[in-house]
Scaffold this active site. Sequence first.
Site, PDB file in Angstrom:
ATOM      1  N   LYS A   1       0.850  -1.192   0.000  1.00 24.47           N
ATOM      2  CA  LYS A   1       0.000   0.000   0.000  1.00 24.47           C
ATOM      3  C   LYS A   1       0.886   1.241   0.000  1.00 24.47           C
ATOM      4  O   LYS A   1       1.501   1.595   1.001  1.00 24.47           O
ATOM      5  CB  LYS A   1      -0.926   0.045   1.216  1.00 24.47           C
ATOM      6  CG  LYS A   1      -2.052   1.079   1.051  1.00 24.47           C
ATOM      7  CD  LYS A   1      -2.406   1.790   2.331  1.00 24.47           C
ATOM      8  CE  LYS A   1      -1.570   3.003   2.608  1.00 24.47           C
ATOM      9  NZ  LYS A   1      -1.729   4.126   1.636  1.00 24.47           N
TER      10      LYS A   1
ATOM     11  N   GLU B   1       9.813   2.583  10.697  1.00 19.17           N
ATOM     12  CA  GLU B   1      10.749   3.677  10.469  1.00 19.17           C
ATOM     13  C   GLU B   1       9.941   4.963  10.522  1.00 19.17           C
ATOM     14  O   GLU B   1       9.018   5.150   9.719  1.00 19.17           O
ATOM     15  CB  GLU B   1      11.462   3.531   9.126  1.00 19.17           C
ATOM     16  CG  GLU B   1      12.473   2.401   9.082  1.00 19.17           C
ATOM     17  CD  GLU B   1      13.631   2.587  10.034  1.00 19.17           C
ATOM     18  OE1 GLU B   1      13.891   3.738  10.462  1.00 19.17           O
ATOM     19  OE2 GLU B   1      14.283   1.590  10.381  1.00 19.17           O
TER      20      GLU B   1
ATOM     21  N   CYS C   1      13.540  11.944   6.129  1.00 22.57           N
ATOM     22  CA  CYS C   1      13.607  11.665   7.565  1.00 22.57           C
ATOM     23  C   CYS C   1      15.025  11.786   8.085  1.00 22.57           C
ATOM     24  O   CYS C   1      15.244  11.924   9.288  1.00 22.57           O
ATOM     25  CB  CYS C   1      13.022  10.288   7.875  1.00 22.57           C
ATOM     26  SG  CYS C   1      13.809   8.938   6.974  1.00 22.57           S
TER      27      CYS C   1
ATOM     28  N   GLU D   1       9.734  17.474  14.515  1.00 26.95           N
ATOM     29  CA  GLU D   1      10.046  17.251  13.106  1.00 26.95           C
ATOM     30  C   GLU D   1       9.141  18.118  12.236  1.00 26.95           C
ATOM     31  O   GLU D   1       7.917  18.065  12.323  1.00 26.95           O
ATOM     32  CB  GLU D   1       9.872  15.782  12.730  1.00 26.95           C
ATOM     33  CG  GLU D   1      10.296  15.499  11.301  1.00 26.95           C
ATOM     34  CD  GLU D   1      10.196  14.030  10.942  1.00 26.95           C
ATOM     35  OE1 GLU D   1      11.058  13.551  10.188  1.00 26.95           O
ATOM     36  OE2 GLU D   1       9.250  13.376  11.400  1.00 26.95           O
TER      37      GLU D   1
END
Length: 482
Positions: A172, A249, A283, A382
């Site tokens: 997906k 992750e 990231c 973040e």
Amino acid sequence: MIQAQNFIAGAWSKAANQSKDINPSNTGDVIGEFSQGSAADAETAIAAAKAAFPAWSRSTVQQRHDALKKIGDEIIARKDEIGRLLSREEGKTLAEGIGETMRAGQIFLFFAGETLRLAGEKLGSVRPGVDVEITREPLGVIGLITPWNFPIAIPAWKIAPALAYGNCVVFKPADLVPASAHALADIIARAGLPAGVFNLVMGRGSVVGEAMLQHKDVSAISFTGSVGTGRKIAATCVSSDPMKKIQLEMGGKNPMVVLDDADLKIAVECAVNGAFFSTGQRCTASSRFIVTEGIHDKFVAAMTERMKGLVIDDALKDGTHIGPVVDQSQLDQDLDYINIGKKEGAKLVAGGELLNRSTPGFYLAPALFTEVDAKMRIAREEIFGPVATVTRVKDYDAALAVANDTQFGLSAGICTASLKHANHFKRNAEAGMVMVNLPTAGVDYHVPFGGRKGSSYGAREQGRYAAEFYTTVKTAYTFDGN
């Protein structure tokens, strides 16, 4: 215009609902219409994968090697075409799009080789007449949920090892990048895999992803995305019956330390690349510069001067260094954090403004803040955009302490000419990956990828360490009768 369907049980399948894929460099450019799969589509794909697993898990290593090599070879042969599609869809520059596509092909070729190298152990037992064999076996059906920022490389580093070790896949992709996922699925679909071994189900995470999480026949979930979603996935997988193996992750707030003895030119290039290339949407991006007093002012001056030369424009244009932000939602988040930084008392010394170009798009000048306290939100949360902060510290010890003062632990970097400090930082930085005189973003495809603390959970991705997640260990004892 692309008309893309899901790929389930060896056949292309159009869903009842469709969504449009928009070019962030030119919002008037519709790339295609893509099927939005349902929970029922996900369940059909899972059933197909389950049915294909017994034969595929016992296929020869040569069969799996040949299939993965064919996939990798075709990706590389079509890298310019697919890379252009990727850049048009996601917004990273054409060079970055082609480079990412090349990496995806290399990943498949690496794991084609790994199919021939999956080794076990044969040991003597502590009991006389007994032998011990330790082998690795595939898990079963694996659900793969991937993000939008690396729309072909991250799917590749999940799909390739899953197939190499004999698992079956339900994939997906992120809603924002269906074209890249469809192009990859098209190549895999023509590689000669038995029906059901690989399945593509595009659609909302709350629909397709949730169906994968809840299904008893899915043995494992590998996810790359936000911390919040990752935590929800972990909780669901642990509480499911049977429990699912998980690999997560998630976020990063990656520090780059710049010491007084650093080569200023190298430090600035590492900083600009790590913080702003790929529009900061990595990231592993360097979002925190931690700079010692002796070089601080020189570093800030050199950074602001270097940033003046960056070209922010259409991702497909020659000479573009940085493309647009991926969509309006992400652009709004970036702008919100820029305003938060100003309100917190940080000094915006470069960028941070919206840009107009010849086509309507989500263009943002990369932003650099100074006078940033390590406790400010812009230094802790973040942002996932081209926004970076500079924090002034006294010396190396203070820099290391600030670098480690974070809930994340994905990547960390240091720029220094000191072997002593470089070695100490490599040992003491609380991150899964450490860079010395290199950008924090940018990793090889044949070595482990992953972090610690709030950045990652479970086994590492990529390289030979991928076997830790995509296989389970079996220990077998045999008595020879004597």
